[in-house]
Design a protein around this motif. Structure first.
Motif, mmCIF file in Angstrom:
data_model
loop_
_atom_site.group_PDB
_atom_site.id
_atom_site.type_symbol
_atom_site.label_atom_id
_atom_site.label_comp_id
_atom_site.label_asym_id
_atom_site.label_seq_id
_atom_site.Cartn_x
_atom_site.Cartn_y
_atom_site.Cartn_z
ATOM 1 N N MET A 1 0.823 -1.209 0.000
ATOM 2 C CA MET A 1 0.000 0.000 0.000
ATOM 3 C C MET A 1 0.858 1.259 0.000
ATOM 4 S SD MET A 1 -3.078 -0.918 2.601
ATOM 5 C CE MET A 1 -3.852 -2.524 2.510
ATOM 6 N N GLU A 2 1.970 1.232 0.735
ATOM 7 C CA GLU A 2 2.844 2.404 0.771
ATOM 8 C C GLU A 2 3.539 2.609 -0.569
ATOM 9 O OE1 GLU A 2 5.497 1.773 3.994
ATOM 10 O OE2 GLU A 2 3.952 1.996 5.534
ATOM 11 N N GLN A 3 3.928 1.521 -1.227
ATOM 12 C CA GLN A 3 4.695 1.640 -2.469
ATOM 13 C C GLN A 3 3.798 1.810 -3.692
ATOM 14 O OE1 GLN A 3 7.113 -1.866 -2.496
ATOM 15 N NE2 GLN A 3 8.663 -0.999 -1.165
ATOM 16 N N CYS A 4 2.661 1.118 -3.708
ATOM 17 C CA CYS A 4 1.821 1.084 -4.915
ATOM 18 C C CYS A 4 0.549 1.912 -4.782
ATOM 19 C CB CYS A 4 1.441 -0.361 -5.250
ATOM 20 S SG CYS A 4 2.857 -1.451 -5.432
ATOM 21 N N GLY A 5 0.283 2.476 -3.618
ATOM 22 C CA GLY A 5 -0.937 3.249 -3.418
ATOM 23 C C GLY A 5 -1.991 2.452 -2.675
ATOM 24 N N GLN A 6 -2.868 3.172 -2.000
ATOM 25 C CA GLN A 6 -3.875 2.558 -1.136
ATOM 26 C C GLN A 6 -4.828 1.644 -1.914
ATOM 27 O OE1 GLN A 6 -4.135 2.885 2.142
ATOM 28 N NE2 GLN A 6 -6.078 1.854 2.463
ATOM 29 N N GLU A 7 -5.361 2.151 -3.036
ATOM 30 C CA GLU A 7 -6.390 1.395 -3.761
ATOM 31 C C GLU A 7 -5.818 0.132 -4.389
ATOM 32 O OE1 GLU A 7 -10.055 2.233 -6.915
ATOM 33 O OE2 GLU A 7 -8.503 3.741 -6.621
ATOM 34 N N LEU A 8 -4.668 0.262 -5.065
ATOM 35 C CA LEU A 8 -4.042 -0.912 -5.677
ATOM 36 C C LEU A 8 -3.570 -1.888 -4.611
ATOM 37 C CD1 LEU A 8 -3.020 -2.409 -8.171
ATOM 38 C CD2 LEU A 8 -0.931 -1.039 -8.056
ATOM 39 N N PRO B 1 -5.808 -3.351 -14.739
ATOM 40 C CA PRO B 1 -5.328 -2.414 -15.776
ATOM 41 C C PRO B 1 -5.773 -0.971 -15.544
ATOM 42 C CG PRO B 1 -6.132 -4.438 -16.779
ATOM 43 C CD PRO B 1 -6.491 -4.505 -15.340
ATOM 44 N N VAL B 2 -7.018 -0.790 -15.111
ATOM 45 C CA VAL B 2 -7.517 0.569 -14.856
ATOM 46 C C VAL B 2 -6.752 1.203 -13.708
ATOM 47 C CG1 VAL B 2 -9.546 1.918 -14.199
ATOM 48 C CG2 VAL B 2 -9.803 -0.056 -15.700
ATOM 49 N N LEU B 3 -6.519 0.424 -12.637
ATOM 50 C CA LEU B 3 -5.799 0.945 -11.477
ATOM 51 C C LEU B 3 -4.354 1.278 -11.827
ATOM 52 C CD1 LEU B 3 -7.088 -1.449 -8.661
ATOM 53 C CD2 LEU B 3 -7.687 0.945 -8.991
ATOM 54 N N VAL B 4 -3.717 0.397 -12.606
ATOM 55 C CA VAL B 4 -2.313 0.618 -12.965
ATOM 56 C C VAL B 4 -2.162 1.870 -13.820
ATOM 57 C CG1 VAL B 4 -0.361 -0.331 -14.257
ATOM 58 C CG2 VAL B 4 -1.661 -1.804 -12.725
ATOM 59 N N ASN B 5 -3.106 2.106 -14.717
ATOM 60 C CA ASN B 5 -3.031 3.289 -15.583
ATOM 61 C C ASN B 5 -3.143 4.592 -14.801
ATOM 62 O OD1 ASN B 5 -2.660 1.921 -17.990
ATOM 63 N ND2 ASN B 5 -4.837 1.705 -18.386
ATOM 64 N N SER B 6 -3.776 4.533 -13.629
ATOM 65 C CA SER B 6 -3.942 5.752 -12.831
ATOM 66 C C SER B 6 -2.759 6.014 -11.902
ATOM 67 C CB SER B 6 -5.228 5.648 -11.997
ATOM 68 O OG SER B 6 -5.101 4.617 -11.027
ATOM 69 N N LEU B 7 -1.764 5.115 -11.898
ATOM 70 C CA LEU B 7 -0.622 5.262 -11.000
ATOM 71 C C LEU B 7 0.397 6.258 -11.546
ATOM 72 C CD1 LEU B 7 0.125 1.534 -10.054
ATOM 73 C CD2 LEU B 7 -1.105 3.212 -8.686
ATOM 74 N N THR B 8 1.166 6.842 -10.633
ATOM 75 C CA THR B 8 2.310 7.653 -11.036
ATOM 76 C C THR B 8 3.414 6.719 -11.529
ATOM 77 O OG1 THR B 8 3.293 7.580 -8.829
ATOM 78 C CG2 THR B 8 1.772 9.391 -9.284
ATOM 79 N N ASN B 9 4.420 7.272 -12.202
ATOM 80 C CA ASN B 9 5.517 6.449 -12.726
ATOM 81 C C ASN B 9 6.238 5.689 -11.618
ATOM 82 O OD1 ASN B 9 4.926 7.276 -15.273
ATOM 83 N ND2 ASN B 9 6.665 8.638 -15.524
ATOM 84 N N ASN B 10 6.450 6.357 -10.487
ATOM 85 C CA ASN B 10 7.146 5.708 -9.376
ATOM 86 C C ASN B 10 6.367 4.510 -8.844
ATOM 87 O OD1 ASN B 10 9.074 7.665 -9.627
ATOM 88 N ND2 ASN B 10 8.499 8.799 -7.798
#
Length: 196
Positions: free
Chosen positions: A1-8, A35-44
């Motif tokens: 959750m810390e690295q990839c975001g809360q939702e993912l 796929p939808v969640l990954v597309n909304s992520l920042t590059n990091n």
């Protein structure tokens, strides 16, 4: 959750739980959302997710050959997708994004994100609970012992003991509520200053 975001992070956690319980319909529905969640992520975060996916794929690969080779096919898909995502160039996060820390309160399986608003609400609830506890303890203390009328001395002793226990419990609740109110108010101020 810390690295990839809360939702993912929550989605990945739920996928692993679905796999553990062999719930194929739930895992399929969750995987279809990736796929939808990954597309909304920042590059990091994409890069971090790719590294985790590659690592998980290698674990699947090390399990060997089972059935019709499903695990090997899964591992290849995870590794290739992971390498693709981890090759995403990492960008410098904006000052606002890097300064904001997501704080999580964890109690067993329960996870709650701490925000300034939630801390203020908690402080208000603790304050109200402290007032209620104080009023109840005052009400119990104002009952004179001379008003106790029981059939025998044993019942009177039990009533006095119960009264003492209730006083300790409610006075203790008042003190704890006071500490909780102060602590949550200070936490809210800290979260507020951290977001400036």
């Amino acid at each position: 959750m810390e690295q990839c975001g809360q939702e993912l992070g929550m989605t990945l956690l739920n996928i692993s739980r679905a796999w553990e319980s062999a719930d194929t319909s739930t895992s399929t529905a969750l995987v279809n959302n990736l796929p939808v969640l990954v597309n909304s992520l920042t590059n990091n975060k994409k890069s971090a997710f790719g590294k985790r996916l590659t690592s998980a794929g290698r674990r699947f690969q090390s399990m060997g050959q089972y059935g019709q080779g499903e695990l090997q096919r899964i591992s290849k898909a995870m590794i290739s997708t992971g390498k693709l995502l981890s090759s995403t160039p990492e960008s410098e996060e904006t000052n606002e994004e890097s300064k904001v820390e997501t704080r999580m309160f964890k109690f067993g399986e329960l996870q709650v994100e701490l925000t300034r608003e939630k801390a203020y609400i908690g402080a208000a609830i603790a304050f109200v609970y402290g007032i209620v506890s104080w009023e109840i303890s005052q009400g119990i203390q104002n009952i004179p012992e001379s008003s106790f009328q029981y059939a025998n001395d044993n019942a009177l002793a039990i009533a006095k003991s119960l009264r003492g226990a209730l006083l300790v419990a409610f006075y203790g609740s008042t003190v704890l509520s006071g500490f909780a109110t102060i602590g949550l108010a200070l936490l809210a101020r800290e979260l507020k200053s951290g977001k400036k």
